[in-house]
Design an enzyme around this catalytic site. Structure first.
Site, PDB file in Angstrom:
ATOM      1  N   ASP A   1       0.666  -1.354  -0.178  1.00 55.92           N
ATOM      2  CA  ASP A   1       0.535  -0.035   0.612  1.00 55.92           C
ATOM      3  C   ASP A   1       0.598   1.438   0.373  1.00 55.92           C
ATOM      4  O   ASP A   1       1.984   1.338  -0.633  1.00 55.92           O
ATOM      5  CB  ASP A   1      -1.265   0.212   0.842  1.00 55.92           C
ATOM      6  CG  ASP A   1      -1.952   1.311   0.879  1.00 55.92           C
ATOM      7  OD1 ASP A   1      -3.098   1.196   0.241  1.00 55.92           O
ATOM      8  OD2 ASP A   1      -1.937   2.478   1.804  1.00 55.92           O
TER       9      ASP A   1
ATOM     10  N   TYR B   1      -3.439  11.453   0.808  1.00 60.77           N
ATOM     11  CA  TYR B   1      -3.864  10.776  -0.514  1.00 60.77           C
ATOM     12  C   TYR B   1      -3.737  11.944  -1.141  1.00 60.77           C
ATOM     13  O   TYR B   1      -3.680  12.306  -2.026  1.00 60.77           O
ATOM     14  CB  TYR B   1      -5.342  10.489  -0.473  1.00 60.77           C
ATOM     15  CG  TYR B   1      -5.776   8.891   0.201  1.00 60.77           C
ATOM     16  CD1 TYR B   1      -5.627   7.867  -1.009  1.00 60.77           C
ATOM     17  CD2 TYR B   1      -5.457   8.685   1.144  1.00 60.77           C
ATOM     18  CE1 TYR B   1      -5.860   6.617  -0.536  1.00 60.77           C
ATOM     19  CE2 TYR B   1      -5.011   6.866   1.539  1.00 60.77           C
ATOM     20  CZ  TYR B   1      -5.775   6.397   0.661  1.00 60.77           C
ATOM     21  OH  TYR B   1      -4.625   5.130   1.289  1.00 60.77           O
TER      22      TYR B   1
ATOM     23  N   HIS C   1      -5.242  -7.721   0.853  1.00 58.71           N
ATOM     24  CA  HIS C   1      -4.295  -7.030   0.816  1.00 58.71           C
ATOM     25  C   HIS C   1      -4.007  -5.887   2.266  1.00 58.71           C
ATOM     26  O   HIS C   1      -2.784  -5.488   2.290  1.00 58.71           O
ATOM     27  CB  HIS C   1      -5.131  -5.310   0.854  1.00 58.71           C
ATOM     28  CG  HIS C   1      -4.595  -3.762   1.344  1.00 58.71           C
ATOM     29  ND1 HIS C   1      -3.738  -3.769  -0.424  1.00 58.71           N
ATOM     30  CD2 HIS C   1      -5.003  -2.788   1.865  1.00 58.71           C
ATOM     31  CE1 HIS C   1      -3.923  -2.253   0.073  1.00 58.71           C
ATOM     32  NE2 HIS C   1      -4.285  -1.909   1.266  1.00 58.71           N
TER      33      HIS C   1
END
Length: 651
Positions: A253, A399, A456
């Site tokens: 990630d 982000y 994930h």
């Protein structure tokens, strides 16, 4: 009787406002020619812009990211730290959970397809309020040594675990980088497996696992502009602070993004990069990924094609699972305010990802099947890493920085790195990229481990699998750098085909040293391909014409393209006998993927193709000179007789 025209000019004259047909056609033709030239130049320009790597981004290793004024007496100390769930934090949390408003009930027949199921959320929050043992979990977190140190104005929190082993066991530094909505909590089951010697291995790992800036107990940057490059610089400075100038990195990630950026900016520091989310989002890679939807076998082996194709199905899943990303990349603080004020909202927002990102089928269950893979206490441990330090708002600002115009124009995935890289691909990871596209970025991408389950949050979900793979990766990295060496097709010391051994159709080992002094044409063949007739016929002709001048042809049957070489060794032998094949045929092999024969890995690394190293189809051809060095590569559509002009240069 009609009167004849007096002369030729009377016939050709069409009046002052009339253009002859021949003149009109000629003008249009010239215009089309000019437009074709301009279009070609434009296409070439776009191609060069897209495929030419940008320069490394500029960065300042001393840039100050803390609040102003800058502390002139910079504190470079390393301070012990303890995670604490104080009575104030716990009582406030319980009070909020106790007095939460009633939830709107879920629609009939829904699981997690509308988001976190509110019926199950009530059970989760009841457990958090009444059964989650805060003191016990505080002690659990503190079983490893925690520290803080100030880097570029930010107090950075990290775990540092130094294993106690005998003198014959080497200790290797490993920087472990988490992602969102994960935290250092993901590594707790993995760390003991990495710091304990394994049978057959003479090394273990010293673990440095920081909370990324703005996550957990690490301070958040005070101003905009702290993107992947800045985080990578800070992590590099952290490793120098703890006395490690060369080390390995593991990440998924955001951990992948930061680890990849560090490998790009600081290749001399990174001994190897292990990623459980190997991706390459460069425009070229994305174009090839789309192109592969028309011809999947061009990019990826049949066994794993369902992980990426049909592309529309995977894009649909991404659209369903990445709505959060747009919000966090554009309005992080609005979302952060909501989640900061409501533990119920925070738990639902984070834990929903642990359901559908672990397995998309879990979306149909009313409990998201969260407890199939995780313990509720462990999941809430991770939520506490956002609630207790009040870091959810600052974490999601990341982000906005990663997807800012400034960061995107850096084109970090377009800049290649030579750092040896190893990926592990879990079945239900959100993104899947074929190895050939990963090698556009990671020039020494050594291996992909394919796992037929998992998602994930791999370190959290499958720590045994992750630990084993990290050991295997680092063992290979050490071989790559020359420690405990064994020959590797990526090894820069291997220069010729003479370092390899192959097997003939009977299974007998053949050392390619026997071809020293010959010009060699190496080709992957198939007996049921549309190119078979032409290639076998012309390869025979080439051999008959040039074998006495020093040409040898080595053909390797391969069944990876359309299943067009399905036969056994006996069947292949019968096929070539019927065709009167005179050149050398070897055992059936793989030329792409993790099981690709080392010779073919070497050939692909030595001579890249037009759209990647991977072999595109049957009858790809490599030309090797008399010194055993691959000097050219030809596409499957290039007929053998078209190679004569190239062969004569080396014969």
């Amino acid at each position: 009787m009609a009167k004849k025209p007096a002369n030729k000019s009377q016939i050709e004259y069409k009046g002052p406002n009339t253009i002859s047909k021949s003149t009109s056609s000629g003008s249009v033709g010239k215009l089309l020619f000019v437009f074709a030239i301009l279009g070609g130049l434009l296409a070439f320009y776009v191609y060069k812009v897209v495929t030419t790597p940008p320069d490394l981004p500029k960065y300042d290793v001393n840039n100050w990211w803390g609040p102003y004024p800058i502390d002139q007496q910079k504190d470079v100390s390393i301070r012990p730290f303890k995670i604490e769930f104080s009575d104030v934090i716990v009582n406030d949390l319980r009070e909020r959970l106790m007095h939460r408003r009633p939830f709107v009930p879920p629609l009939e027949g829904t699981g997690f397809d509308y988001g976190f199921n509110s019926n199950f959320l009530g059970q989760v929050l009841h457990y958090w309020e009444n059964k989650y043992n805060f003191k016990d979990r505080q002690n659990f977190f503190n079983k490893f040594d925690h520290y803080k140190t100030n880097i570029q104005g930010l107090d950075i929190h990290y775990i540092h675990v130094k294993p106690k082993v005998s003198a014959d066991i080497e200790v290797l530094p490993l920087l472990m980088l988490h992602g969102w909505p994960g935290s250092i909590r993901e590594f707790y089951e993995l760390i003991p497996k990495l710091t304990t010697p394994r049978p057959g291995d003479n090394f273990v790992f010293e673990i440095i696992a920081p909370s990324l800036p703005g996550f957990g107990y690490s301070q958040s940057p005070a101003r905009k502009g702290f993107g992947p490059v800045e985080t990578a610089v800070l992590m590099s400075n952290l490793m120098k602070r703890v006395g490690r100038t060369q080390y390995y990195i593991q990440g998924g990630d955001f951990g992948h993004v930061i680890g990849s950026t560090m490998a790009t900016l600081f290749p001399e520091q990174i001994l190897g990069f292990h990623t459980n989310m190997p991706v390459n989002t460069s425009p070229v890679a994305m174009f090839y990924l789309w192109l592969g939807s028309l011809w999947p076998s061009m990019l990826v082996e049949h066994e794993v094609q369902d992980r990426v194709y049909p592309l529309r199905e995977h894009v649909a899943r991404l659209l369903q699972e990445t709505g959060y990303l747009h919000l966090q990349a554009t309005k992080p603080d609005t979302l952060g305010i909501s989640l900061t004020d409501s533990p119920a909202g925070l738990a639902a927002y984070i834990l929903e990802k642990f359901s559908t990102w672990t397995n998309p089928e879990f979306i149909n269950a009313s409990d998201g099947r969260l407890l199939d893979k995780f313990q509720l206490t462990h999941l809430l441990d991770n939520v506490m890493m956002y609630w207790a330090p009040n870091s959810i708002a600052t974490s999601i600002r990341t982000y906005a920085e990663i997807f800012s115009t400034r960061t995107l124009t850096m084109r970090l995935d377009d800049i290649p790195t030579d750092v040896p890289t190893w990926g592990i691909k879990f079945k239900h990871e959100l993104l899947f990229f074929p190895d050939c596209l990963l090698r556009l970025k990671y020039k020494n991408y050594l291996h992909s481990t394919m796992v037929e389950e998992g998602g994930h949050f791999a370190a959290f979900e499958m720590p045994d699998v992750m630990a084993k793979d990290i050991f295997e990766a680092v063992k290979t990295f050490r071989e790559f750098h020359g420690n405990e060496r064994t020959p590797s097709p990526k090894d820069k010391r291997i220069k010729t085909i003479y370092d390899f051994t192959v097997k003939d159709l009977s299974g007998k080992e053949i050392k390619l040293e026997k071809y020293k002094g010959y010009v060699v044409l190496i080709v992957n063949v198939a007996s049921q391909c549309g190119l078979t007739d032409t290639n076998y016929k012309q390869l025979n002709e080439l051999y008959e014409k040039y074998s006495d001048k020093g040409l040898r042809i080595l053909a390797f049957p391969c069944n990876q393209f359309g299943g067009q070489e399905p036969g056994s060794a006996e069947e292949i032998f019968k096929f070539i006998s019927n065709r009167g094949v005179k050149f050398d045929i070897f055992e059936k092999i793989s030329v792409n993927g993790e099981n690709a024969h080392p010779l073919w890995q070497f050939l692909k690394n030595s001579q890249s193709g037009m759209i990647g190293d991977f072999i595109k189809w049957n009858f790809s051809k490599f030309l090797v000179d008399r010194n055993g060095v691959p000097v050219d590569r030809f596409a499957p559509t290039v007929s053998p007789l078209d190679l004569e002009s190239y062969l004569v240069k080396y014969l």
